[in-house]
Each structure stands twice: as C-alpha cells, then as structure tokens.
Write a protein that holds these residues in place. Structure first.
Motif, PDB file in Angstrom:
ATOM      1  N   PRO A   1       0.796  -1.227   0.000  1.00 34.60           N
ATOM      2  CA  PRO A   1       0.000   0.000   0.000  1.00 34.60           C
ATOM      3  C   PRO A   1       0.821   1.265   0.000  1.00 34.60           C
ATOM      4  CG  PRO A   1      -0.045  -1.076   2.150  1.00 34.60           C
ATOM      5  CD  PRO A   1       0.567  -2.036   1.196  1.00 34.60           C
ATOM      6  N   ALA A   2       2.018   1.238   0.613  1.00 28.83           N
ATOM      7  CA  ALA A   2       2.831   2.454   0.674  1.00 28.83           C
ATOM      8  C   ALA A   2       3.444   2.799  -0.673  1.00 28.83           C
ATOM      9  CB  ALA A   2       3.930   2.297   1.719  1.00 28.83           C
ATOM     10  N   PHE A   3       3.429   1.868  -1.625  1.00 25.27           N
ATOM     11  CA  PHE A   3       3.997   2.145  -2.932  1.00 25.27           C
ATOM     12  C   PHE A   3       2.936   2.273  -4.016  1.00 25.27           C
ATOM     13  CE2 PHE A   3       7.965   0.058  -1.245  1.00 25.27           C
ATOM     14  CZ  PHE A   3       8.667   1.228  -1.184  1.00 25.27           C
ATOM     15  N   ALA A   4       1.791   1.663  -3.809  1.00 31.85           N
ATOM     16  CA  ALA A   4       0.653   1.815  -4.720  1.00 31.85           C
ATOM     17  C   ALA A   4       1.026   1.515  -6.179  1.00 31.85           C
ATOM     18  CB  ALA A   4       0.051   3.211  -4.591  1.00 31.85           C
ATOM     19  N   ARG A   5       1.969   0.594  -6.389  1.00 26.77           N
ATOM     20  CA  ARG A   5       2.357   0.167  -7.725  1.00 26.77           C
ATOM     21  C   ARG A   5       2.836   1.312  -8.599  1.00 26.77           C
ATOM     22  NH1 ARG A   5       3.735  -4.663  -7.526  1.00 26.77           N
ATOM     23  NH2 ARG A   5       3.625  -4.705  -9.797  1.00 26.77           N
ATOM     24  N   VAL A   6       3.450   2.315  -8.023  1.00 29.63           N
ATOM     25  CA  VAL A   6       3.966   3.439  -8.786  1.00 29.63           C
ATOM     26  C   VAL A   6       5.400   3.132  -9.200  1.00 29.63           C
ATOM     27  CG1 VAL A   6       4.488   5.905  -8.736  1.00 29.63           C
ATOM     28  CG2 VAL A   6       2.491   5.024  -7.527  1.00 29.63           C
ATOM     29  N   GLU A   7       5.744   3.428 -10.427  1.00 24.54           N
ATOM     30  CA  GLU A   7       7.105   3.193 -10.903  1.00 24.54           C
ATOM     31  C   GLU A   7       8.064   4.207 -10.290  1.00 24.54           C
ATOM     32  OE1 GLU A   7       9.607   3.187 -15.089  1.00 24.54           O
ATOM     33  OE2 GLU A   7       7.442   2.909 -15.105  1.00 24.54           O
ATOM     34  N   ALA A   8       9.218   3.735  -9.854  1.00 24.58           N
ATOM     35  CA  ALA A   8      10.249   4.615  -9.312  1.00 24.58           C
ATOM     36  C   ALA A   8      11.378   4.749 -10.321  1.00 24.58           C
ATOM     37  CB  ALA A   8      10.787   4.055  -7.997  1.00 24.58           C
ATOM     38  N   ARG A   9      11.990   5.924 -10.345  1.00 25.42           N
ATOM     39  CA  ARG A   9      13.067   6.161 -11.297  1.00 25.42           C
ATOM     40  C   ARG A   9      14.314   6.608 -10.547  1.00 25.42           C
ATOM     41  NH1 ARG A   9      10.846  11.883 -13.889  1.00 25.42           N
ATOM     42  NH2 ARG A   9      11.510  13.222 -12.163  1.00 25.42           N
ATOM     43  N   PRO A  10      15.500   6.351 -11.103  1.00 21.39           N
ATOM     44  CA  PRO A  10      16.729   6.848 -10.456  1.00 21.39           C
ATOM     45  C   PRO A  10      16.734   8.371 -10.428  1.00 21.39           C
ATOM     46  CG  PRO A  10      17.214   5.187 -12.127  1.00 21.39           C
ATOM     47  CD  PRO A  10      15.780   5.562 -12.306  1.00 21.39           C
ATOM     48  N   SER A  11      17.385   8.938  -9.440  1.00 21.89           N
ATOM     49  CA  SER A  11      17.419  10.385  -9.286  1.00 21.89           C
ATOM     50  C   SER A  11      18.805  10.936  -9.575  1.00 21.89           C
ATOM     51  CB  SER A  11      17.017  10.772  -7.861  1.00 21.89           C
ATOM     52  OG  SER A  11      17.199  12.157  -7.649  1.00 21.89           O
ATOM     53  N   ARG A  12      18.820  12.120 -10.144  1.00 19.57           N
ATOM     54  CA  ARG A  12      20.093  12.801 -10.398  1.00 19.57           C
ATOM     55  C   ARG A  12      20.727  13.296  -9.107  1.00 19.57           C
ATOM     56  NH1 ARG A  12      19.471  18.514 -10.634  1.00 19.57           N
ATOM     57  NH2 ARG A  12      17.303  19.195 -10.405  1.00 19.57           N
ATOM     58  N   PHE A  13      20.003  13.279  -8.008  1.00 17.51           N
ATOM     59  CA  PHE A  13      20.527  13.794  -6.750  1.00 17.51           C
ATOM     60  C   PHE A  13      21.271  12.739  -5.925  1.00 17.51           C
ATOM     61  CE2 PHE A  13      16.884  16.723  -7.490  1.00 17.51           C
ATOM     62  CZ  PHE A  13      17.616  17.888  -7.594  1.00 17.51           C
ATOM     63  N   SER A  14      21.335  11.506  -6.388  1.00 15.83           N
ATOM     64  CA  SER A  14      21.965  10.452  -5.605  1.00 15.83           C
ATOM     65  C   SER A  14      23.461  10.675  -5.446  1.00 15.83           C
ATOM     66  CB  SER A  14      21.728   9.085  -6.250  1.00 15.83           C
ATOM     67  OG  SER A  14      20.381   8.700  -6.141  1.00 15.83           O
ATOM     68  N   THR A  15      23.961  10.363  -4.253  1.00 17.98           N
ATOM     69  CA  THR A  15      25.401  10.369  -4.031  1.00 17.98           C
ATOM     70  C   THR A  15      26.011   9.090  -4.588  1.00 17.98           C
ATOM     71  OG1 THR A  15      27.143  10.453  -2.354  1.00 17.98           O
ATOM     72  CG2 THR A  15      25.127   9.322  -1.741  1.00 17.98           C
ATOM     73  N   ASP A  16      27.307   9.117  -4.862  1.00 16.17           N
ATOM     74  CA  ASP A  16      27.979   7.903  -5.312  1.00 16.17           C
ATOM     75  C   ASP A  16      28.660   7.181  -4.156  1.00 16.17           C
ATOM     76  OD1 ASP A  16      30.025   9.654  -4.840  1.00 16.17           O
ATOM     77  OD2 ASP A  16      30.874   9.585  -6.854  1.00 16.17           O
ATOM     78  N   GLU A  17      28.356   7.578  -2.919  1.00 22.18           N
ATOM     79  CA  GLU A  17      28.913   6.883  -1.764  1.00 22.18           C
ATOM     80  C   GLU A  17      28.215   5.541  -1.567  1.00 22.18           C
ATOM     81  OE1 GLU A  17      29.776   9.238   1.821  1.00 22.18           O
ATOM     82  OE2 GLU A  17      29.010  10.959   0.710  1.00 22.18           O
ATOM     83  N   LYS A  18      28.941   4.599  -1.010  1.00 19.35           N
ATOM     84  CA  LYS A  18      28.409   3.259  -0.780  1.00 19.35           C
ATOM     85  C   LYS A  18      27.373   3.289   0.334  1.00 19.35           C
ATOM     86  CE  LYS A  18      29.823  -1.418   0.533  1.00 19.35           C
ATOM     87  NZ  LYS A  18      30.985  -2.276   0.916  1.00 19.35           N
ATOM     88  N   PRO A  19      26.167   2.797   0.083  1.00 20.64           N
ATOM     89  CA  PRO A  19      25.152   2.795   1.134  1.00 20.64           C
ATOM     90  C   PRO A  19      25.485   1.837   2.273  1.00 20.64           C
ATOM     91  CG  PRO A  19      24.143   2.573  -1.032  1.00 20.64           C
ATOM     92  CD  PRO A  19      25.613   2.382  -1.213  1.00 20.64           C
ATOM     93  N   ASN A  20      24.958   2.156   3.435  1.00 20.65           N
ATOM     94  CA  ASN A  20      24.986   1.198   4.535  1.00 20.65           C
ATOM     95  C   ASN A  20      24.100   0.006   4.177  1.00 20.65           C
ATOM     96  OD1 ASN A  20      25.573   3.944   6.071  1.00 20.65           O
ATOM     97  ND2 ASN A  20      26.252   2.267   7.378  1.00 20.65           N
ATOM     98  N   THR A  21      24.307  -1.097   4.869  1.00 20.16           N
ATOM     99  CA  THR A  21      23.486  -2.269   4.622  1.00 20.16           C
ATOM    100  C   THR A  21      22.084  -2.055   5.173  1.00 20.16           C
ATOM    101  OG1 THR A  21      24.027  -3.339   6.724  1.00 20.16           O
ATOM    102  CG2 THR A  21      25.524  -3.733   4.862  1.00 20.16           C
ATOM    103  N   PHE A  22      21.149  -2.822   4.670  1.00 17.37           N
ATOM    104  CA  PHE A  22      19.775  -2.763   5.158  1.00 17.37           C
ATOM    105  C   PHE A  22      19.732  -3.054   6.660  1.00 17.37           C
ATOM    106  CE2 PHE A  22      15.657  -4.537   6.202  1.00 17.37           C
ATOM    107  CZ  PHE A  22      14.776  -3.717   5.525  1.00 17.37           C
ATOM    108  N   GLU A  23      20.526  -3.995   7.089  1.00 15.13           N
ATOM    109  CA  GLU A  23      20.526  -4.373   8.494  1.00 15.13           C
ATOM    110  C   GLU A  23      21.012  -3.228   9.371  1.00 15.13           C
ATOM    111  OE1 GLU A  23      21.558  -6.281   5.956  1.00 15.13           O
ATOM    112  OE2 GLU A  23      19.852  -7.665   6.096  1.00 15.13           O
TER     113      GLU A  23
END
Length: 301
Positions: free
Chosen positions: A33-55
C-alpha cells in the motif's frame, strides 16, 4: 554528483534478486500500500557513496516513540499499524483535508535517491531511499501566499508506541522547515528504502528526509502537515533550545555544546574507525547554500 546505478549499490541478495525479477518483467513495480504500484526512477541527486546495509539502517534508529535505545525501534515497532494511513494537510492551503497515502502516491513521481543522513551524535549513514519531492504534495494542497513555514507532526498511539508513555518529550513529535527549504527538490517524503516498503522502525509508512540537516529534522510516521505564517515549535528545540536550533543544518563550524561537529564516523565502521571530515550542509552546499544567503548560521543554527 553523478548518477549511480543500483547495480553499483551494495549488498542485499534478496533485494537484488527481487530487483532482477522485476526488471525482467519490464517494470520497477513497488508492492504494498505504501507504494501503490507506482514506478520509481533513479534520481540525479543520488550520491555515489556506498550505502549502509539494510541491516545497519534498520537496526540503528532514533525513534523515541518506541524507546530510547538505538535498537528499541526495531524491537518494538512491529506493533505499529500503518495501513490504512492518511496525512492531514491544514493551515494556509487552498485544499485542506485528509489525504489518504494511497491516493497521494497515485499522483506523485517516486524516485530512488541515495542520500547521506547525518546524526547529531557524530555518526552518519548512507541510505537508498524511495520517495517523492515534498513540493509535489504541497502544490497539490495549494500553498497560500501567506505561508512561510511548514510544520509536521508524528503519530501518537500509546497502545502501539510504548515510548510515548514517557515524558522525555512533549508529544507529538514536531518538526518544521522554512517554506523554501520544504519546496527544495532535495527535500523528499520517503515511503521505502532499498526498494522495499519503509520499515516501521525507520518511519513507516511515510517520513521526511532533508539530507543537508541533522537526522532529527527528518520526522517519521507523519500524520499532519500544516502550512503556517510563523516559525513553528519543534520538539528538540522545545526540549533544549541551547543545543538544538530550528535550522539544524549540518555545519562543521558550529559545535554541539557537548561535542564537536567537525568530524564523524559512518555507522557500521566501528567506534575506533578513522573519523571523516564533516562537510558543510552534509555535502550539499552547491545545491542549498543559496537558501541561507545573508544569514549568520552560527546564530541561526
């Protein structure tokens, strides 16, 4: 900042397998329900730093409605009911009312954004959010000319949120932004991370993310947004105005009264890992410095 593909991002076999299956089907659909089947696209604002893990992201949280320890939200937030969910939009808007989250998400553009989040205690993390610009929702509600600030409130539900039985803060949790900060394209309302629905301990089903400010500005589990003419009260500023200003911009030149803000450690790196230099506005100086032209950021901290 360059664009970064999700194939370059970290770690999560289950998430990657899910992503590949979805890509094979020709759609980046986000279930639930929180996504409502909406398509997501990559953003130009993203950093190129390595993300932390989900955990790491889902087990190190300040969400005092569920307890004071960093691990308390993950332990206790499972009881939170997040569906159905609506956000009340009030104050100086043309179309006030209760906006169901499912309806909101049918009319906005979801993006994948990898943002740094800076904790005031001297730690930071990098999170791959799924969200949309707050500006889109405010424009839908119709901001009136007299509005100068945006105020936010978190859910208060004592039967599901054991922390609100304490008196550490005056509940509900409150935050606020100046209108130009709220309308900036970096400011998003997030409904997920790592391609999945937002974990409850991270602010499900919808939370604010303001990447050039300290983490406590990014209010979780939002139920009310008000457009107002005067600067709203905010929870930590109400609790301790000497330590927590309204603006709360990441600024290495302004120390917290009890510790330096000049350097930080990344969550997951360990307490004895080398500290890294804190960047003004958390590295987003080029995008947001103009918002504060003429302000003394040691006074407006």
């Amino acid at each position: 900042m360059r664009k970064i593909g999700w194939s370059e991002v970290t770690p999560r076999a289950d998430w990657l397998n899910r992503r590949q299956l979805m890509a094979a089907a020709g759609v980046i659909g986000l279930a639930g329900p929180a996504f409502a089947r909406v398509e997501a696209r990559p953003s130009r604002f993203s950093t190129d730093e390595k993300p932390n893990t989900f955990e790491e992201i889902s087990n190190y949280n300040n969400f005092y409605e569920f307890g004071l320890d960093k691990a308390d939200p993950a332990r206790h937030a499972g009881a939170l009911t997040v569906d159905p969910w609506s956000v009340e939009i009030a104050g100086l808007v043309e179309r006030p009312g209760s906006y169901p989250l499912d309806d909101i998400l049918k009319s906005v553009t979801l993006e994948e954004r990898i943002y740094r989040l800076r904790c005031v205690e001297g730690w930071s993390m990098v999170v791959p959010w799924i969200g949309f610009e707050l500006r889109e929702l405010l424009e839908r509600a119709g901001v009136r000319p007299a509005a100068k600030f945006v105020a936010f409130e978190t859910l208060v539900r004592p039967e599901e949120m054991p922390g609100v039985r304490s008196r550490i803060l005056d509940w509900p949790y409150r935050e606020g932004l100046r209108l130009d900060e709220a309308m900036h394209p970096l400011t998003i309302l997030a409904t997920g991370l790592y391609g999945e629905e937002m974990p409850k301990q991270n602010g499900a089903p919808i939370r604010l993310v303001v990447p050039w400010k300290y983490g406590f500005k990014s209010i979780k589990s939002i139920v009310r947004i008000s457009l107002v003419e005067t600067m709203p009260a905010t929870s930590w500023n109400m609790q301790n105005p000497r330590e927590y200003g309204f603006y709360s911009n990441v600024n290495p030149a302004v120390d917290h009264p009890r510790w330096s803000q000049a350097s930080e450690r990344r969550i997951g790196s360990g307490f004895f890992a080398p500290r890294i230099e804190t960047r003004l506005f958390n590295g987003y100086e080029e995008e947001v410095a103009h918002l504060y032209a003429g302000q003394d950021l040691k006074v407006d901290f």
